[in-house]
Design a protein around this motif. Structure first.
Motif, PDB file in Angstrom:
ATOM      1  N   PRO A 108       0.639  -1.305  -0.083  1.00  0.00           N
ATOM      2  CA  PRO A 108      -0.091  -0.045   0.095  1.00  0.00           C
ATOM      3  C   PRO A 108       0.857   1.228   0.017  1.00  0.00           C
ATOM      4  CG  PRO A 108      -0.786  -1.783   1.768  1.00  0.00           C
ATOM      5  CD  PRO A 108       0.591  -1.814   1.104  1.00  0.00           C
ATOM      6  N   VAL A 109       0.426   2.280  -0.837  1.00  0.00           N
ATOM      7  CA  VAL A 109       1.220   3.474  -0.664  1.00  0.00           C
ATOM      8  C   VAL A 109       1.199   4.332   0.509  1.00  0.00           C
ATOM      9  CG1 VAL A 109       1.059   3.855  -3.352  1.00  0.00           C
ATOM     10  CG2 VAL A 109      -0.756   4.674  -1.768  1.00  0.00           C
ATOM     11  N   ASP A 110       0.068   3.981   1.355  1.00  0.00           N
ATOM     12  CA  ASP A 110      -0.100   4.822   2.662  1.00  0.00           C
ATOM     13  C   ASP A 110       0.473   3.735   3.791  1.00  0.00           C
ATOM     14  OD1 ASP A 110      -2.090   2.788   2.575  1.00  0.00           O
ATOM     15  OD2 ASP A 110      -3.728   3.960   3.024  1.00  0.00           O
ATOM     16  N   ARG A 111       1.323   2.846   3.517  1.00  0.00           N
ATOM     17  CA  ARG A 111       1.917   1.940   4.629  1.00  0.00           C
ATOM     18  C   ARG A 111       2.665   2.940   5.395  1.00  0.00           C
ATOM     19  NH1 ARG A 111       6.898   0.265   4.238  1.00  0.00           N
ATOM     20  NH2 ARG A 111       6.892   0.221   1.775  1.00  0.00           N
ATOM     21  N   ARG A 112       2.618   2.896   6.753  1.00  0.00           N
ATOM     22  CA  ARG A 112       3.165   3.731   7.824  1.00  0.00           C
ATOM     23  C   ARG A 112       4.235   2.717   8.625  1.00  0.00           C
ATOM     24  NH1 ARG A 112       0.928   6.820  11.575  1.00  0.00           N
ATOM     25  NH2 ARG A 112       1.532   8.806  10.961  1.00  0.00           N
ATOM     26  N   ARG A 148       6.394   8.006   3.135  1.00  0.00           N
ATOM     27  CA  ARG A 148       6.190   6.998   1.917  1.00  0.00           C
ATOM     28  C   ARG A 148       4.946   7.400   1.280  1.00  0.00           C
ATOM     29  NH1 ARG A 148       6.121   2.447  -0.896  1.00  0.00           N
ATOM     30  NH2 ARG A 148       4.393   1.425  -1.420  1.00  0.00           N
ATOM     31  N   ARG A 149       3.973   8.050   2.130  1.00  0.00           N
ATOM     32  CA  ARG A 149       2.682   8.304   1.444  1.00  0.00           C
ATOM     33  C   ARG A 149       2.854   9.301   0.445  1.00  0.00           C
ATOM     34  NH1 ARG A 149      -0.782  12.000   2.767  1.00  0.00           N
ATOM     35  NH2 ARG A 149       0.066  12.226   4.974  1.00  0.00           N
ATOM     36  N   LEU A 150       3.620  10.511   0.918  1.00  0.00           N
ATOM     37  CA  LEU A 150       3.831  11.702   0.566  1.00  0.00           C
ATOM     38  C   LEU A 150       4.728  11.574  -0.756  1.00  0.00           C
ATOM     39  CD1 LEU A 150       4.329  13.943   3.601  1.00  0.00           C
ATOM     40  CD2 LEU A 150       2.551  14.005   2.152  1.00  0.00           C
ATOM     41  N   ALA A 151       5.599  10.825  -0.557  1.00  0.00           N
ATOM     42  CA  ALA A 151       6.496  10.493  -1.922  1.00  0.00           C
ATOM     43  C   ALA A 151       5.751   9.497  -2.751  1.00  0.00           C
ATOM     44  CB  ALA A 151       7.844   9.618  -1.375  1.00  0.00           C
ATOM     45  N   CYS A 152       5.011   8.831  -2.491  1.00  0.00           N
ATOM     46  CA  CYS A 152       4.130   8.120  -3.406  1.00  0.00           C
ATOM     47  C   CYS A 152       3.215   8.931  -4.377  1.00  0.00           C
ATOM     48  CB  CYS A 152       3.417   6.872  -3.074  1.00  0.00           C
ATOM     49  SG  CYS A 152       4.409   5.457  -2.407  1.00  0.00           S
TER      50      CYS A 152
END
Length: 556
Positions: free
Chosen positions: A279-283, A516-520
């Protein structure tokens, strides 16, 4: 594998009755049988196997998808006929070339056949010296041999067959080289003129000239390994990566190419059209504590990269990372590689604080300049994770021309036309820190973590310089230390990154777990809204017609 007898072709013995072309096809088939079947009685083949090296056609089978190789110049070589005009033997050119596929991707490949005159020019055909997209180097790759002088009856001005094609290939398509034996002269230059190169530990060496020539020139008596083994050229930047075996080298080339476009006129490929299980929003909770509160402590920057970029599934189903590091054995204060964000290809640039504190030295600067240039050439946006304390200092740094090489790194960052996503994780000090933390004077996205620490100089050294007279006037060393701590305490309140953010000196302070979410989100925008227009300008400027010439005019 052959038992040493000549292979028979299916039409062998066909007589020419003047009615059709079967006799010519029979000879063609016979030549193919000769050159494509290993002859265990051949001395060159025996030497190759004694050195634990794959035969050239075994290498092609290991590199390329099954049954995908379409050879070009398959009957190029020197035939020997008997008194009746029948083909008695055939010595092929020592270069094999053609098209194939690597994980479905069409490539043009050239491979040296070291069993034919050790890869020297007198075992080859100079017209057959193209520069492939993938080069399997083993020998001199068209370089010279003094034995040619006797054959010709004269010496000659040195020729560089294929060099023009090499230069053209570099300007248009990704070029990767595998060093699979002694790589000498022109072959060594071709290895250096690649976008990615890999040598096999204990099997390959690289040098401008081999031990016999060196012995005459410098009186050094060196083995091939001492002169140009992996410990020499994988640590000085001549070669990017090291492999443990030939199949490992081929796997690294395949992985490198998987991130890059077919040519400079196309966008880099997206893996599975973005259908990643990650997932692109993986934390990642570990990102909150990965940077130590004590600024002098080190951490594993590669673990940060792996937590931010896409995860990958290997054949056994175990979780891995899409991060493919390039140049791990040289310029080690800098970490470079390729990875994926939301399925999209990106370059990754950062520093390793466990090596010289992460300071930018001469080799690290060369590594930055080369890597950023490659990403810019092929249109790969760059994830730029910054922890840069500044240029390396001291006598060793000055003797290796750190500032001159550093200026090249700064120019590469400044002139890059691909977007960068900059995350200041910790330090950004001095000229080098400024180059990494603001590589394009505000053109790109830049955020920071709460662990950010920046300025013209690190506080500790800066206070020593700015308050030198006051500190030196202290009556005792203990008093000097007390005053130094007082000054540090005064500055501590203004060094917090939130102070900079309040003056809009940084775009945003972000939670590391959101990186990760922001970079994606950033890379999705770059690939859909920025890179297409950049590419269109290049296509128009170069009159691109949809196919990219490679080799001797062959097209991918």
């Amino acid at each position: 594998m052959s038992d040493g007898t000549k292979p028979k072709s299916k039409d062998e013995g066909v007589k020419d009755d003047g009615k059709d072309w079967k006799p010519a096809l029979a000879e063609l088939d016979h030549v193919h049988s000769l050159v494509r079947t290993a002859n265990s009685n051949d001395p060159g083949y025996a030497r190759q196997k004694a050195a634990n090296k794959l035969w050239v056609r075994e290498r092609l089978d290991a590199l390329l998808d099954a049954r995908s190789f379409s050879e070009v110049g398959s009957v190029t070589g020197t035939p020997v006929y008997d008194g009746d005009g029948k083909l008695r033997e055939f010595r092929p050119a020592n270069a094999i070339m053609g098209f194939g596929r690597v994980n479905g991707r069409r490539v043009f490949v050239t491979a040296d056949d070291f069993t034919v005159r050790g890869g020297h020019a007198d075992g080859g055909i100079q017209m057959k010296a193209p520069a492939g997209e993938i080069r399997l180097l083993d020998g001199s790759s068209g370089g010279g041999s003094v034995a040619t002088y006797l054959t010709m009856g004269a010496t000659y001005i040195p020729l560089l067959p294929g060099l023009n094609q090499s230069m053209y290939a570099l300007s248009t398509v990704p070029v990767a080289s595998a060093l699979l034996g002694p790589v000498v002269g022109l072959a060594a230059a071709k290895a250096a003129m690649s976008h990615f190169s890999v040598m096999v530990k204990g099997l390959s060496q690289l040098f401008a000239a081999g031990p016999p020539v060196v012995r005459q020139a410098t009186f050094e008596d060196l083995s091939k390994e001492d002169l140009g083994g992996w410990h020499v050229h994988a640590t000085n930047g001549t070669v990017d990566n090291v492999a443990l075996s030939e199949p490992d080298a081929f796997a690294q080339i395949a992985r490198f190419l998987s991130f890059l476009p077919q040519s400079v006129f196309e966008l880099p490929p997206r893996e599975n059209d973005g259908g990643t299980a990650d997932p692109v929003d993986r934390r990642e909770e570990a990102l909150v504590s990965v940077i130590p509160r004590r600024r002098a402590r080190t951490y594993d920057v590669r673990s940060i990269v792996r937590m931010v970029v896409d995860k990958a599934q290997d054949k056994e189903g175990e979780e891995g990372s899409t991060f493919f590091e390039i140049g791990a054995t040289w310029g080690r204060g800098v970490v470079t590689g390729l990875a994926r964000l939301g399925g999209w290809s990106v370059g990754v640039l950062t520093s390793d604080c466990t090596v010289g504190g992460g300071a930018l030295d001469a080799l690290g600067s060369q590594k930055v300049a080369r890597f950023v240039g490659m990403c810019d050439h092929f249109g790969l946006p760059i994830l730029n994770l910054v922890d840069q304390p500044g240029f390396a200092v001291g006598s060793a740094a000055e003797h290796t021309a750190t500032i001159r090489h550093g200026a090249s790194a700064m120019a590469a960052l400044w002139n890059a036309s691909v977007p960068l996503y900059t995350v200041i994780m910790r330090r950004a000090f001095g000229v080098a820190g400024g180059a990494f933390a603001d590589p394009s004077d505000g053109k790109n996205t830049r955020v920071a973590w709460c662990s950010g620490d920046w300025g013209s100089l690190p506080l500790e050294g800066g206070i020593e310089a700015a308050y030198k007279r006051e500190l030196d006037a202290a009556p005792t060393p203990q008093a000097r230390e007390v005053r130094m701590q007082e000054l540090l305490d005064q500055f501590e309140g203004v060094r917090a990154p939130l102070r900079t953010a309040r003056q809009f000196g940084i775009d945003e302070i972000v939670d590391p777990r959101d990186t990760r979410r922001l970079a994606c989100e950033w890379v999705e925008h770059v690939y859909t809204a920025v890179l297409p227009s950049r590419l269109a300008v290049k296509q128009v400027a170069y009159g691109w017609t949809g196919r990219t010439p490679v080799g001797q005019g062959y097209k991918l």
